[in-house]
Scaffold this motif. Sequence first.
Motif, mmCIF file in Angstrom:
data_model
loop_
_atom_site.group_PDB
_atom_site.id
_atom_site.type_symbol
_atom_site.label_atom_id
_atom_site.label_comp_id
_atom_site.label_asym_id
_atom_site.label_seq_id
_atom_site.Cartn_x
_atom_site.Cartn_y
_atom_site.Cartn_z
ATOM 1 N N ASP A 40 78.166 -39.348 64.299
ATOM 2 C CA ASP A 40 78.829 -40.561 64.794
ATOM 3 C C ASP A 40 80.333 -40.558 64.528
ATOM 4 O O ASP A 40 81.059 -41.381 65.068
ATOM 5 N N HIS A 41 80.793 -39.644 63.701
ATOM 6 C CA HIS A 41 82.194 -39.619 63.285
ATOM 7 C C HIS A 41 83.005 -38.523 63.964
ATOM 8 O O HIS A 41 84.136 -38.249 63.557
ATOM 9 N N ILE A 42 82.428 -37.874 64.975
ATOM 10 C CA ILE A 42 83.134 -36.780 65.637
ATOM 11 C C ILE A 42 82.951 -36.882 67.139
ATOM 12 O O ILE A 42 81.867 -37.161 67.635
ATOM 13 N N LYS A 43 84.048 -36.706 67.864
ATOM 14 C CA LYS A 43 84.029 -36.685 69.323
ATOM 15 C C LYS A 43 84.708 -35.395 69.760
ATOM 16 O O LYS A 43 85.751 -35.025 69.211
ATOM 17 N N MET A 44 84.127 -34.727 70.744
ATOM 18 C CA MET A 44 84.709 -33.485 71.241
ATOM 19 C C MET A 44 84.663 -33.455 72.756
ATOM 20 O O MET A 44 83.767 -34.009 73.372
ATOM 21 N N GLU A 45 85.634 -32.801 73.317
ATOM 22 C CA GLU A 45 85.628 -32.552 74.749
ATOM 23 C C GLU A 45 86.376 -31.256 75.011
ATOM 24 O O GLU A 45 87.231 -30.849 74.215
ATOM 25 N N ILE A 46 86.026 -30.624 76.107
ATOM 26 C CA ILE A 46 86.713 -29.397 76.494
ATOM 27 C C ILE A 46 87.842 -29.773 77.433
ATOM 28 O O ILE A 46 87.655 -30.542 78.371
ATOM 29 N N GLY A 47 89.011 -29.265 77.132
ATOM 30 C CA GLY A 47 90.177 -29.535 77.964
ATOM 31 C C GLY A 47 90.801 -28.251 78.454
ATOM 32 O O GLY A 47 90.576 -27.177 77.903
ATOM 33 N N LYS A 48 91.584 -28.369 79.479
ATOM 34 C CA LYS A 48 92.287 -27.219 80.032
ATOM 35 C C LYS A 48 93.549 -26.936 79.234
ATOM 36 O O LYS A 48 94.211 -27.850 78.749
ATOM 37 N N ILE A 49 93.871 -25.681 79.152
ATOM 38 C CA ILE A 49 95.137 -25.292 78.544
ATOM 39 C C ILE A 49 96.262 -25.573 79.528
ATOM 40 O O ILE A 49 97.316 -26.066 79.180
ATOM 41 N N ARG A 50 95.995 -25.268 80.806
ATOM 42 C CA ARG A 50 96.981 -25.512 81.864
ATOM 43 C C ARG A 50 96.355 -26.377 82.932
ATOM 44 O O ARG A 50 95.238 -26.128 83.369
ATOM 45 N N SER A 51 97.080 -27.358 83.427
ATOM 46 C CA SER A 51 96.540 -28.267 84.436
ATOM 47 C C SER A 51 96.586 -27.684 85.842
ATOM 48 O O SER A 51 95.975 -28.222 86.753
ATOM 49 N N ASP A 52 97.286 -26.579 86.030
ATOM 50 C CA ASP A 52 97.424 -26.003 87.368
ATOM 51 C C ASP A 52 96.388 -24.925 87.680
ATOM 52 O O ASP A 52 96.530 -24.170 88.625
ATOM 53 N N THR A 53 95.318 -24.840 86.882
ATOM 54 C CA THR A 53 94.262 -23.868 87.124
ATOM 55 C C THR A 53 92.973 -24.591 87.468
ATOM 56 O O THR A 53 92.812 -25.776 87.198
ATOM 57 N N GLN A 54 92.027 -23.841 88.055
ATOM 58 C CA GLN A 54 90.753 -24.436 88.433
ATOM 59 C C GLN A 54 89.665 -24.203 87.400
ATOM 60 O O GLN A 54 88.542 -24.640 87.599
ATOM 61 N N ASP A 55 89.981 -23.527 86.318
ATOM 62 C CA ASP A 55 88.941 -23.285 85.319
ATOM 63 C C ASP A 55 88.522 -24.591 84.664
ATOM 64 O O ASP A 55 89.188 -25.616 84.780
ATOM 65 N N PHE A 56 87.389 -24.561 83.981
ATOM 66 C CA PHE A 56 86.853 -25.763 83.358
ATOM 67 C C PHE A 56 87.552 -26.103 82.055
ATOM 68 O O PHE A 56 87.449 -27.196 81.552
ATOM 69 N N GLY A 57 88.239 -25.154 81.489
ATOM 70 C CA GLY A 57 88.949 -25.406 80.248
ATOM 71 C C GLY A 57 88.476 -24.518 79.125
ATOM 72 O O GLY A 57 87.333 -24.066 79.115
ATOM 73 N N ALA A 58 89.381 -24.264 78.202
ATOM 74 C CA ALA A 58 89.058 -23.377 77.103
ATOM 75 C C ALA A 58 89.554 -23.896 75.766
ATOM 76 O O ALA A 58 89.551 -23.185 74.786
ATOM 77 N N THR A 59 89.978 -25.134 75.732
ATOM 78 C CA THR A 59 90.447 -25.744 74.497
ATOM 79 C C THR A 59 89.507 -26.883 74.144
ATOM 80 O O THR A 59 89.143 -27.674 75.001
ATOM 81 N N ILE A 60 89.117 -26.939 72.878
ATOM 82 C CA ILE A 60 88.282 -28.042 72.418
ATOM 83 C C ILE A 60 89.196 -29.057 71.750
ATOM 84 O O ILE A 60 89.949 -28.716 70.842
ATOM 85 N N VAL A 61 89.132 -30.280 72.217
ATOM 86 C CA VAL A 61 89.866 -31.366 71.578
ATOM 87 C C VAL A 61 88.864 -32.103 70.708
ATOM 88 O O VAL A 61 87.834 -32.572 71.185
ATOM 89 N N VAL A 62 89.145 -32.170 69.408
ATOM 90 C CA VAL A 62 88.235 -32.773 68.437
ATOM 91 C C VAL A 62 88.911 -33.980 67.819
ATOM 92 O O VAL A 62 90.026 -33.876 67.309
ATOM 93 N N ILE A 63 88.246 -35.122 67.869
ATOM 94 C CA ILE A 63 88.716 -36.326 67.179
ATOM 95 C C ILE A 63 87.661 -36.666 66.146
ATOM 96 O O ILE A 63 86.487 -36.825 66.488
ATOM 97 N N LEU A 64 88.070 -36.727 64.894
ATOM 98 C CA LEU A 64 87.059 -36.953 63.869
ATOM 99 C C LEU A 64 87.543 -37.883 62.782
ATOM 100 O O LEU A 64 88.724 -37.983 62.510
ATOM 101 N N GLY A 65 86.581 -38.567 62.204
ATOM 102 C CA GLY A 65 86.820 -39.367 61.021
ATOM 103 C C GLY A 65 86.649 -38.477 59.799
ATOM 104 O O GLY A 65 86.052 -37.408 59.875
ATOM 105 N N THR A 66 87.134 -38.917 58.687
ATOM 106 C CA THR A 66 87.095 -38.124 57.461
ATOM 107 C C THR A 66 85.714 -37.561 57.125
ATOM 108 O O THR A 66 85.616 -36.389 56.750
ATOM 109 N N PRO A 67 84.613 -38.322 57.260
ATOM 110 C CA PRO A 67 83.306 -37.758 56.901
ATOM 111 C C PRO A 67 82.916 -36.539 57.729
ATOM 112 O O PRO A 67 82.111 -35.722 57.292
ATOM 113 N N ALA A 68 83.481 -36.384 58.913
ATOM 114 C CA ALA A 68 83.088 -35.285 59.791
ATOM 115 C C ALA A 68 83.905 -34.016 59.569
ATOM 116 O O ALA A 68 83.608 -32.984 60.155
#
Length: 121
Positions: A40-68
């Motif tokens: 419950d203390h962690i959120k993740m999503e895959i994001g693109k490194i570059r916005s001008d490409t059609q790939d799905f993305g290769a960077t994980i953006v992680v938002i977490l609270g201290t317990p996670a």
Amino acid sequence: MHQQTFKISFDNAAGAQANQIAEETMATITRSAIGLGVSDHIKMEIGKIRSDTQDFGATIVVILGTPAAIALAKGLHDFISKYGDCVTISTEFGTVVARGTAAANIDVAKTLEALRGSEKI
């Protein structure tokens, strides 16, 4: 609760392979968070490194609270130990790039602490 944002990328992969690595890493971190009871203390999503490409993305953006933080460290360490030979971890405080055996042997918990600004790298 204090939240932090991390970006995790895998520099030696591109396109579909990079996206697959990002998805597998997210799954490993998720299993770790569930096992530690902090999903419950962690959120993740895959994001693109570059916005001008059609790939799905290769960077994980992680938002977490201290317990996670431990779940992130364990999951990332498990994945890197098995698959990684290059990983970049970025925060608003700085960036760490680990390659080769340094990536496989990275102390993710200590690295995350350093990136949070409590230690100097």
